[in-house]
Scaffold this motif. Structure first.
Motif, PDB file in Angstrom:
ATOM      1  N   PHE A 141       0.798  -1.237   0.000  1.00 53.83           N
ATOM      2  CA  PHE A 141       0.000   0.000   0.000  1.00 53.83           C
ATOM      3  C   PHE A 141       0.830   1.287   0.000  1.00 53.83           C
ATOM      4  O   PHE A 141       0.354   2.322  -0.427  1.00 53.83           O
ATOM      5  CB  PHE A 141      -0.872   0.055   1.265  1.00 53.83           C
ATOM      6  CG  PHE A 141      -2.086  -0.830   1.215  1.00 53.83           C
ATOM      7  CD1 PHE A 141      -3.331  -0.300   0.910  1.00 53.83           C
ATOM      8  CD2 PHE A 141      -1.998  -2.179   1.498  1.00 53.83           C
ATOM      9  CE1 PHE A 141      -4.468  -1.099   0.876  1.00 53.83           C
ATOM     10  CE2 PHE A 141      -3.122  -2.987   1.475  1.00 53.83           C
ATOM     11  CZ  PHE A 141      -4.362  -2.448   1.158  1.00 53.83           C
ATOM     12  N   SER A 269      -7.426  -6.515   1.098  1.00 53.83           N
ATOM     13  CA  SER A 269      -8.383  -5.419   0.928  1.00 53.83           C
ATOM     14  C   SER A 269      -8.448  -4.964  -0.527  1.00 53.83           C
ATOM     15  O   SER A 269      -8.674  -5.788  -1.400  1.00 53.83           O
ATOM     16  CB  SER A 269      -7.998  -4.290   1.880  1.00 53.83           C
ATOM     17  OG  SER A 269      -9.130  -3.573   2.231  1.00 53.83           O
ATOM     18  N   LYS A 273      -8.730  -7.423  -3.879  1.00 54.45           N
ATOM     19  CA  LYS A 273      -9.583  -7.365  -5.076  1.00 54.45           C
ATOM     20  C   LYS A 273      -8.668  -7.507  -6.292  1.00 54.45           C
ATOM     21  O   LYS A 273      -8.969  -8.216  -7.264  1.00 54.45           O
ATOM     22  CB  LYS A 273     -10.329  -6.019  -5.148  1.00 54.45           C
ATOM     23  CG  LYS A 273     -11.100  -5.602  -3.885  1.00 54.45           C
ATOM     24  CD  LYS A 273     -11.753  -4.228  -4.071  1.00 54.45           C
ATOM     25  CE  LYS A 273     -11.971  -3.415  -2.801  1.00 54.45           C
ATOM     26  NZ  LYS A 273     -12.813  -3.936  -1.771  1.00 54.45           N
ATOM     27  N   GLU A 307     -20.286  -3.035   2.669  1.00 53.53           N
ATOM     28  CA  GLU A 307     -20.095  -2.080   1.572  1.00 53.53           C
ATOM     29  C   GLU A 307     -20.923  -2.498   0.345  1.00 53.53           C
ATOM     30  O   GLU A 307     -21.073  -3.689   0.074  1.00 53.53           O
ATOM     31  CB  GLU A 307     -18.608  -2.031   1.209  1.00 53.53           C
ATOM     32  CG  GLU A 307     -18.229  -0.885   0.304  1.00 53.53           C
ATOM     33  CD  GLU A 307     -16.704  -0.747   0.156  1.00 53.53           C
ATOM     34  OE1 GLU A 307     -15.990  -1.733   0.357  1.00 53.53           O
ATOM     35  OE2 GLU A 307     -16.260   0.373  -0.158  1.00 53.53           O
ATOM     36  N   ILE A 312     -18.887   1.891  -2.926  1.00 56.64           N
ATOM     37  CA  ILE A 312     -17.476   1.771  -3.333  1.00 56.64           C
ATOM     38  C   ILE A 312     -17.201   2.655  -4.555  1.00 56.64           C
ATOM     39  O   ILE A 312     -16.147   3.294  -4.646  1.00 56.64           O
ATOM     40  CB  ILE A 312     -17.092   0.286  -3.568  1.00 56.64           C
ATOM     41  CG1 ILE A 312     -15.586   0.090  -3.419  1.00 56.64           C
ATOM     42  CG2 ILE A 312     -17.567  -0.251  -4.907  1.00 56.64           C
ATOM     43  CD1 ILE A 312     -15.163  -1.365  -3.302  1.00 56.64           C
ATOM     44  N   HIS A 410     -10.126  -5.996  10.419  1.00 51.08           N
ATOM     45  CA  HIS A 410      -9.617  -5.906   9.048  1.00 51.08           C
ATOM     46  C   HIS A 410      -8.102  -5.707   9.063  1.00 51.08           C
ATOM     47  O   HIS A 410      -7.605  -4.663   9.475  1.00 51.08           O
ATOM     48  CB  HIS A 410     -10.302  -4.688   8.411  1.00 51.08           C
ATOM     49  CG  HIS A 410     -10.036  -4.521   6.960  1.00 51.08           C
ATOM     50  ND1 HIS A 410     -10.471  -5.422   6.016  1.00 51.08           N
ATOM     51  CD2 HIS A 410      -9.379  -3.541   6.278  1.00 51.08           C
ATOM     52  CE1 HIS A 410     -10.115  -5.000   4.806  1.00 51.08           C
ATOM     53  NE2 HIS A 410      -9.444  -3.863   4.945  1.00 51.08           N
TER      54      HIS A 410
HETATM   55  C1  GTR Z   1     -12.117   0.597   2.313  1.00 51.59           C
HETATM   56  C2  GTR Z   1     -12.958   0.143   1.164  1.00 51.59           C
HETATM   57  C3  GTR Z   1     -12.840  -1.321   1.043  1.00 51.59           C
HETATM   58  C4  GTR Z   1     -11.415  -1.819   1.134  1.00 51.59           C
HETATM   59  C5  GTR Z   1     -10.552  -1.006   2.056  1.00 51.59           C
HETATM   60  C6  GTR Z   1      -9.048  -1.133   1.875  1.00 51.59           C
HETATM   61  O1  GTR Z   1     -12.265   1.894   2.643  1.00 51.59           O
HETATM   62  O2  GTR Z   1     -14.261   0.544   1.402  1.00 51.59           O
HETATM   63  O3  GTR Z   1     -13.476  -1.759  -0.140  1.00 51.59           O
HETATM   64  O4  GTR Z   1     -10.838  -1.908  -0.103  1.00 51.59           O
HETATM   65  O5  GTR Z   1     -10.799   0.328   1.960  1.00 51.59           O
HETATM   66  O6  GTR Z   1      -8.549  -1.343   0.786  1.00 51.59           O
HETATM   67  O7  GTR Z   1      -8.363  -0.938   2.864  1.00 51.59           O
END
Ligand code: GTR
Length: 432
Positions: A141, A269, A273, A307, A312, A410
């Motif tokens: 990230f 996350s 995807k 979500e 989204i 998460h």
């Molecule tokens: C959130 C989003 C999710 C997920 C997440 C992430 O805000 O709503 O779909 O992708 O971010 O990537 O941390």
């Protein structure tokens, strides 16, 4: 219109843009008893109504059809394989991590210009391996320097998201954030288990914000550059990142010590995807791992929980193709659902993981997606999850399709990695 204050998960608030009417808002549901019935598209019936009853028919008819539907309606279309300048190892340390690993930094140009847009792949291989090792490949990230405290990894010079708590402001990487995501990347443990780890910063391919495409591959390959007006089915950021994963795999195929037949693509996350979409399109990825990918990832779109498609697309207008927004108010009209994304990895092993407290990602919807992909695995004689109900927390299950719901929130944790390492061992080491 007065801005409407809209209650969100975790007590956060979101101010509704003036252009949006209250009627457009799809509320968020996190109450299982309120989930209405829904009907999923059948992965084993083609658009022409042909029943897909063999692996051959899946590969020949339905798989290309579904890929095309996901391209036109969800993630957009990446350009074909363009010419690119060759990848180059720019630094090697054969005694990294206290002598346990060989570290390579590989510059992977994304265009024909060797000095132009490039991703940097950071690769760690365990020292002393008798033969080339399988490798986990994932996007990160915030830059390669955040996945490890290894001082041999330089700060990225690309745009990064601000993390004020880590001293990252003005979208510039800072020494203070070195290793800030290391808990999600247990490199030494991965090496100890006999695997390599390769990672690249998603922002090398496209910075993660609505205008980020102008500094990324979408503009670099667009005929009009930063003036490009995208068509409804042109790729979004997730499509671009997934393309970047395939380019990283191209480079890994030429790296000594890497068993390129056994590269697992992994992501958490939004990058989960992306891992699913990369694995769906590029069957060189021998194993696919989605960690809490949620909406637009493993979670069923039609299941009204957590979500939503509307949400989204509103929060992250750059992630998907423009046409995906057509389904904001009518998700049942989507010609696909996410179980078919999972199925696109068949017969390769795939692992879907959820976290109990991560209701936003809809743990049950992620499980059900894996479950509804099973008929496609069955065409190949593969057993999927091996259970009919979502398992209890911290109880991993699965054969060709792995699944767990971890206790907690998460995150990509050490527990998650242990399950992925065990799963990879079962898929690969057992057959050696
Ligand atoms: C959130 C989003 C999710 C997920 C997440 C992430 O805000 O709503 O779909 O992708 O971010 O990537 O941390």
């Amino acid at each position: 219109m007065r801005p409407l204050v809209y209650g969100l998960l975790l007590g956060l608030c979101w101010i509704m843009p003036d252009s949006l009417s209250a009627a457009d808002v799809i509320p968020i549901n996190q109450d299982e008893s309120k989930v209405p019935p829904y009907t999923l598209p059948d992965p084993l019936v083609s658009l022409q109504g042909k029943v897909i009853d063999s692996a051959g028919a899946w590969q020949k008819i339905r798989r290309p059809e579904l890929l095309e539907l996901f391209r036109s309606h969800v993630y957009g279309r990446a350009p074909g394989l363009t010419e690119r300048a060759p990848a180059q190892v720019i630094a090697t340390d054969p005694q990294a991590l206290g002598g346990r690993a060989t570290r390579r930094r590989i510059r992977v140009p994304l265009t024909t210009n060797p000095q132009g847009l490039a991703a940097e792949v950071l690769l760690y291989l365990p020292n002393g391996a008798a033969s080339p090792v399988p490798v986990f490949l994932g996007l990160n990230f915030d830059g390669n320097y955040t996945v490890t405290t290894d001082p041999g990894v330089p700060l990225t010079t690309r745009w990064v998201p601000n993390r004020p708590k880590l001293g990252v402001t003005n979208n510039m990487a800072q020494e203070s954030a070195r290793g800030s995501d290391a808990d999600s990347w247990p490199i030494e443990r991965i090496l100890e288990r006999g695997y390599g780890l390769a990672t690249l910063y998603c922002g090398d391919v496209e910075p993660d914000h609505p205008q980020g495409w102008k500094q990324g591959i979408r503009a670099a390959l667009a005929p009009q550059g930063t003036n490009q007006v995208f068509a409804a089915d042109d790729w979004g950021a997730i499509g671009a990142w997934a393309w970047g994963l395939s380019r990283a795999l191209d480079a890994l195929e030429h790296q000594p010590g890497v068993d390129a037949q056994r590269v697992a693509v992994i992501g958490h996350s939004r990058l989960g995807k992306t891992a699913l979409w990369a694995g769906a399109q590029d069957s060189r990825f021998a194993l696919v791992i989605s960690n809490e990918s949620g909406e637009g990832g493993a979670a069923l779109a039609r299941r009204w929980f957590g979500e939503t498609v509307w949400r989204i697309n509103t929060s992250f207008p750059h992630w998907f193709c423009a046409r995906f927004k057509d389904y904001n108010q009518n998700v049942n009209a989507l010609p696909v659902d996410q179980h078919e994304l999972i199925a696109l990895s068949a017969p390769r092993p795939i692992y879907v993981a959820s976290a109990q407290e991560d209701l936003w990602a809809d743990p049950k919807g992620e499980f059900l997606s894996a479950k509804h992909a099973e008929p496609v695995y069955a065409l190949f004689g593969k057993k999927g999850l091996g259970v009919s109900e979502q398992p209890l927390v911290d109880t991993p299950v699965g054969e060709a399709i792995g699944y767990h719901v971890r206790s907690g929130k998460h995150d990509l944790t050490r527990y998650d990695w242990e399950q992925y390492l065990n799963f990879a061992d079962r898929q690969w080491k057992a057959s050696q």
